[in-house]
Design a protein around this motif. Structure first.
Motif, mmCIF file in Angstrom:
data_model
loop_
_atom_site.group_PDB
_atom_site.id
_atom_site.type_symbol
_atom_site.label_atom_id
_atom_site.label_comp_id
_atom_site.label_asym_id
_atom_site.label_seq_id
_atom_site.Cartn_x
_atom_site.Cartn_y
_atom_site.Cartn_z
ATOM 1 N N ASP A 70 0.818 -1.213 0.000
ATOM 2 C CA ASP A 70 0.000 0.000 0.000
ATOM 3 C C ASP A 70 0.852 1.265 0.000
ATOM 4 O O ASP A 70 0.444 2.284 -0.557
ATOM 5 N N ASP A 98 -4.423 -3.434 1.210
ATOM 6 C CA ASP A 98 -5.790 -2.925 1.334
ATOM 7 C C ASP A 98 -6.270 -2.255 0.058
ATOM 8 O O ASP A 98 -7.472 -2.238 -0.221
ATOM 9 N N ARG A 101 -7.996 -4.807 -2.130
ATOM 10 C CA ARG A 101 -9.319 -5.142 -1.590
ATOM 11 C C ARG A 101 -10.331 -4.025 -1.859
ATOM 12 O O ARG A 101 -11.441 -4.258 -2.325
ATOM 13 N N ASN A 144 -6.633 5.320 0.206
ATOM 14 C CA ASN A 144 -7.270 4.381 1.136
ATOM 15 C C ASN A 144 -7.874 5.139 2.312
ATOM 16 O O ASN A 144 -9.081 5.237 2.437
ATOM 17 N N TYR A 217 -11.329 -0.556 3.507
ATOM 18 C CA TYR A 217 -10.360 -1.333 4.289
ATOM 19 C C TYR A 217 -9.160 -0.522 4.761
ATOM 20 O O TYR A 217 -8.713 0.419 4.105
ATOM 21 N N GLY A 221 -6.759 -5.595 5.916
ATOM 22 C CA GLY A 221 -8.011 -6.349 5.786
ATOM 23 C C GLY A 221 -9.084 -5.995 6.787
ATOM 24 O O GLY A 221 -10.154 -6.605 6.793
ATOM 25 N N LYS A 223 -12.176 -4.062 7.968
ATOM 26 C CA LYS A 223 -13.259 -3.370 7.254
ATOM 27 C C LYS A 223 -13.725 -2.191 8.099
ATOM 28 O O LYS A 223 -14.831 -2.169 8.628
#
Length: 312
Positions: A70, A98, A101, A144, A217, A221, A223
């Motif tokens: 990331d 992340d 995802r 993110n 995320y 991982g 949430k």
């Protein structure tokens, strides 16, 4: 697209203790029939500098593929913002991943390279980004999340730790964050958070952390923001406050499936422009990378960068 994209890879060979470089060596064998360029980062911010340099050098369409974790995709996107001829792709080869995802990308590096080959000249999908500014003169882009407080401290400790490097060597790097959650839990002192969200002031006492999410995320991982949508022009903001240290552990476990939102001590709401301050300075992360201390300010940049993505 009327013009084919030039394919460029930016590889962080250090990601996940060299796992990224091993993955790249294997995947590059699948690119013998496709012309491409590859650049390797050597130190922090190299991804940003390389991506920006390439974006400025070329005027024709580029597909820049970040290979790493990331932090790598964070750096590359910071380099290509405001260059509409550049589109992004990603091969996850870090410990958290992340981004893959949250943006519906393959999480298997082998599937990622096939995905990229298939979609190299397809239409891009535009997504939101966040822009952050701190009082220390640090500013940049995140895709993110950004956060301040206990989670940012854990992120900083985990990324710097020898424990994480050892765990990465056996593909268990994410456990480093669990180790530091337990280690720092009994030292950390929650304090009062003041938010200004789209002009409205909100105060939260004994706040452990606040996370401003562009997608669902964080933390490998977890949430954290089940309702976040990176195309809706808003952030999802999560505040965790006024709870015991033991209960915080239960909340961290429940975050993996989004169950933390049922606790009354977890507050979630949306916003476009947010000022964040604590009674005492606390650490701030952007996409999991330690950047500064509070106070800081974030705002949404709607549909400001492009990602290759299969149409649903």
């Amino acid at each position: 697209m009327s013009e084919k994209r030039k394919l460029i890879f930016i590889v962080n060979p250090a990601a996940k203790n060299g796992f990224s470089l091993r993955i790249w060596k294997k995947l590059s064998m699948q690119l013998k029939d496709i012309p491409y360029e590859v650049y390797f980062t050597e130190k922090t911010r190299d991804g940003t500098e390389i991506a920006k340099s390439l974006a400025m050098k070329h005027s024709h369409p580029l597909l820049i593929v970040a290979v790493g974790g990331d932090g790598t995709i964070h750096e590359v996107i910071n380099g290509i913002m405001h260059f509409p001829h550049v589109t992004i792709a990603y091969i996850p080869a870090g410990s958290g991943n992340d981004f893959a995802r949250g943006f519906g990308m393959p999480q298997d590096p082998k599937k990622s390279i096939e995905y990229i080959k298939e979609l190299i000249d397809s239409h891009e999908t535009l997504f939101d980004a966040g822009v952050y500014t701190t009082n220390q003169g640090v500013n940049g882009i995140f895709v993110n999340s950004v956060g301040a407080g206990f989670d940012a401290l854990i992120s900083m400790k985990g990324n710097q730790s020898k424990v994480k490097k050892w765990l990465n060597s056996i593909s268990l790097g994410k456990l480093a964050y669990t180790y530091y959650i337990v280690k720092e839990l009994f030292r950390y002192q929650p304090t009062t958070l003041t938010l200004e969200v789209d002009g409205e002031t909100k105060k939260f006492e004994k706040t452990w952390f606040v996370t401003v999410s562009n997608q669902q995320y964080f933390g490998g991982g977890m949430k954290i923001a089940p309702h976040a949508d990176p195309q809706d022009g808003e952030f999802n903001i999560t505040v965790v406050h006024r709870l015991s240290k033991i209960k915080l552990l239960f909340i961290f476990v429940s975050v993996f499936w989004g169950g933390h939102l049922k606790y009354k001590e977890v507050v979630s709401f949306n916003g476009r422009e947010i000022s964040i301050d604590f009674d005492q300075p606390v650490r701030v992360h952007a996409d999991g990378e330690d950047i500064a201390e509070t106070p800081f300010y974030v705002k949404i940049s709607p549909k400001s960068w492009g990602l290759i993505q299969k149409a649903e």
